[in-house]
Design a protein around this motif. Structure first.
Motif, PDB file in Angstrom:
ATOM      1  N   ALA A   1      60.010   2.613  -1.519  1.00  0.00           N
ATOM      2  CA  ALA A   1      61.422   2.419  -1.841  1.00  0.00           C
ATOM      3  C   ALA A   1      61.795   0.948  -1.852  1.00  0.00           C
ATOM      4  CB  ALA A   1      62.300   3.151  -0.832  1.00  0.00           C
ATOM      5  N   VAL A   2      62.759   0.619  -2.703  1.00  0.00           N
ATOM      6  CA  VAL A   2      63.416  -0.686  -2.723  1.00  0.00           C
ATOM      7  C   VAL A   2      64.914  -0.403  -2.651  1.00  0.00           C
ATOM      8  CG1 VAL A   2      63.916  -2.774  -4.049  1.00  0.00           C
ATOM      9  CG2 VAL A   2      61.616  -1.765  -4.128  1.00  0.00           C
ATOM     10  N   VAL A   3      65.536  -0.876  -1.582  1.00  0.00           N
ATOM     11  CA  VAL A   3      66.978  -0.702  -1.411  1.00  0.00           C
ATOM     12  C   VAL A   3      67.584  -2.081  -1.214  1.00  0.00           C
ATOM     13  CG1 VAL A   3      68.820   0.306  -0.001  1.00  0.00           C
ATOM     14  CG2 VAL A   3      66.728   1.618  -0.443  1.00  0.00           C
ATOM     15  N   GLY A   4      68.572  -2.394  -2.038  1.00  0.00           N
ATOM     16  CA  GLY A   4      69.213  -3.690  -1.989  1.00  0.00           C
ATOM     17  C   GLY A   4      70.302  -3.773  -0.944  1.00  0.00           C
ATOM     18  N   SER A   5      70.520  -5.001  -0.505  1.00  0.00           N
ATOM     19  CA  SER A   5      71.600  -5.306   0.432  1.00  0.00           C
ATOM     20  C   SER A   5      72.207  -6.649   0.027  1.00  0.00           C
ATOM     21  CB  SER A   5      71.064  -5.369   1.871  1.00  0.00           C
ATOM     22  OG  SER A   5      70.093  -6.382   2.010  1.00  0.00           O
ATOM     23  N   HIS A   6      73.307  -7.012   0.631  1.00  0.00           N
ATOM     24  CA  HIS A   6      73.968  -8.307   0.547  1.00  0.00           C
ATOM     25  C   HIS A   6      75.364  -8.244  -0.057  1.00  0.00           C
ATOM     26  CE1 HIS A   6      74.698 -12.597   0.411  1.00  0.00           C
ATOM     27  NE2 HIS A   6      74.895 -12.533  -0.881  1.00  0.00           N
TER      28      HIS A   6
ATOM     29  N   ASP B   1      73.604   3.813  -8.572  1.00  0.00           N
ATOM     30  CA  ASP B   1      72.424   3.878  -9.442  1.00  0.00           C
ATOM     31  C   ASP B   1      71.172   4.359  -8.721  1.00  0.00           C
ATOM     32  OD1 ASP B   1      72.202   1.614  -7.843  1.00  0.00           O
ATOM     33  OD2 ASP B   1      71.280   0.399  -9.405  1.00  0.00           O
ATOM     34  N   VAL B   2      71.327   5.215  -7.703  1.00  0.00           N
ATOM     35  CA  VAL B   2      70.129   5.722  -7.024  1.00  0.00           C
ATOM     36  C   VAL B   2      69.248   6.427  -8.047  1.00  0.00           C
ATOM     37  CG1 VAL B   2      71.123   5.902  -4.715  1.00  0.00           C
ATOM     38  CG2 VAL B   2      71.305   7.835  -6.268  1.00  0.00           C
ATOM     39  N   GLN B   3      67.948   6.139  -7.975  1.00  0.00           N
ATOM     40  CA  GLN B   3      67.011   6.728  -8.947  1.00  0.00           C
ATOM     41  C   GLN B   3      65.588   6.600  -8.450  1.00  0.00           C
ATOM     42  OE1 GLN B   3      66.417   4.098 -12.529  1.00  0.00           O
ATOM     43  NE2 GLN B   3      68.121   2.971 -11.578  1.00  0.00           N
ATOM     44  N   ILE B   4      64.721   7.406  -9.026  1.00  0.00           N
ATOM     45  CA  ILE B   4      63.296   7.272  -8.789  1.00  0.00           C
ATOM     46  C   ILE B   4      62.706   6.687 -10.062  1.00  0.00           C
ATOM     47  CG2 ILE B   4      61.128   8.443  -8.287  1.00  0.00           C
ATOM     48  CD1 ILE B   4      62.780  10.522  -6.718  1.00  0.00           C
ATOM     49  N   LEU B   5      62.066   5.539  -9.914  1.00  0.00           N
ATOM     50  CA  LEU B   5      61.479   4.839 -11.064  1.00  0.00           C
ATOM     51  C   LEU B   5      60.256   5.606 -11.575  1.00  0.00           C
ATOM     52  CD1 LEU B   5      61.886   1.178  -9.792  1.00  0.00           C
ATOM     53  CD2 LEU B   5      63.391   2.462 -11.317  1.00  0.00           C
ATOM     54  N   PRO B   6      59.795   5.310 -12.791  1.00  0.00           N
ATOM     55  CA  PRO B   6      58.734   6.100 -13.435  1.00  0.00           C
ATOM     56  C   PRO B   6      57.458   6.314 -12.614  1.00  0.00           C
ATOM     57  CG  PRO B   6      59.728   4.630 -15.042  1.00  0.00           C
ATOM     58  CD  PRO B   6      60.324   4.277 -13.708  1.00  0.00           C
ATOM     59  N   SER B   7      57.073   5.334 -11.790  1.00  0.00           N
ATOM     60  CA  SER B   7      55.841   5.492 -11.009  1.00  0.00           C
ATOM     61  C   SER B   7      56.085   5.921  -9.566  1.00  0.00           C
ATOM     62  CB  SER B   7      55.027   4.198 -11.044  1.00  0.00           C
ATOM     63  OG  SER B   7      54.567   3.955 -12.364  1.00  0.00           O
ATOM     64  N   GLY B   8      57.320   6.328  -9.251  1.00  0.00           N
ATOM     65  CA  GLY B   8      57.585   6.969  -7.960  1.00  0.00           C
ATOM     66  C   GLY B   8      58.256   6.153  -6.882  1.00  0.00           C
ATOM     67  N   THR B   9      58.741   4.981  -7.195  1.00  0.00           N
ATOM     68  CA  THR B   9      59.465   4.180  -6.208  1.00  0.00           C
ATOM     69  C   THR B   9      60.950   4.524  -6.257  1.00  0.00           C
ATOM     70  OG1 THR B   9      57.884   2.357  -6.258  1.00  0.00           O
ATOM     71  CG2 THR B   9      60.114   1.814  -5.544  1.00  0.00           C
ATOM     72  N   ALA B  10      61.531   4.848  -5.081  1.00  0.00           N
ATOM     73  CA  ALA B  10      62.975   5.085  -4.989  1.00  0.00           C
ATOM     74  C   ALA B  10      63.686   3.744  -5.098  1.00  0.00           C
ATOM     75  CB  ALA B  10      63.316   5.763  -3.674  1.00  0.00           C
ATOM     76  N   TYR B  11      64.830   3.733  -5.800  1.00  0.00           N
ATOM     77  CA  TYR B  11      65.556   2.481  -6.012  1.00  0.00           C
ATOM     78  C   TYR B  11      67.051   2.683  -5.876  1.00  0.00           C
ATOM     79  CZ  TYR B  11      67.476  -1.663  -8.198  1.00  0.00           C
ATOM     80  OH  TYR B  11      68.194  -2.811  -8.430  1.00  0.00           O
TER      81      TYR B  11
END
Length: 163
Positions: free
Chosen positions: A64-69, A76-86
């Protein structure tokens, strides 16, 4: 679980190492599914485009990659094509009847006068807890589900839906 905190570069006050170079070095040492079961990246940055580019850069290599700041939750929560949560930005936990968690009056005065005047004070009305809910596959380390969380306070409530 490997938790990595990286800072973006665009519009940020303090320049640190490039997050793309840093993650490349880290992922050379730790491979998801081999050395580490799950890899979670907290990506602290201002520019949504930089966060999105980073997520695509590591898609399939981290859980997973979750942004902060920015203190503002994105939709825009989503799972990218190769399986990373974003999620571009999980949002803040604090008073949303404010300016990014600070009392409105002081922030408005500082912005409208174009100089920093009074010290910003933390807003103290009812708080909202914002965040990201992610389910990870135990075998692959990739995301199965992602949803956003908003509880309490001023913003519309949202709890993750069952998968």
């Amino acid at each position: 679980i490997l938790v990595i905190h990286l800072q973006c570069q665009i519009f940020m006050k303090y320049q640190v190492n490039c997050p793309f170079e840093s993650i490349t070095e880290i992922l050379e040492k730790y491979k998801m599914g081999k050395d580490i079961d799950y890899i979670f990246v907290d990506l602290h940055g201002e520019a949504t485009s930089e966060k999105m580019a980073f997520a695509h850069f590591v898609d399939g290599k981290v859980s997973a990659v979750v942004g902060s700041h920015t203190h503002i939750p994105t939709a825009d929560v989503q799972i990218l094509p190769s399986g990373t949560a974003y999620h571009t930005d999980a949002g803040m936990c604090g008073d949303y009847d404010s300016v990014i968690g600070f009392k409105k009056r002081v922030c408005i005065t500082n912005f409208s006068n174009k100089i920093r005047g009074e010290k910003m004070e933390t807003a103290d009305n009812e708080s909202t807890v914002c965040g990201t809910y992610i389910e990870i596959d135990d075998v692959t380390g990739r995301a199965k589900n992602i949803d956003y969380v908003r509880v309490g306070g001023r913003l519309k409530q949202h709890l993750p839906s069952p998968n």
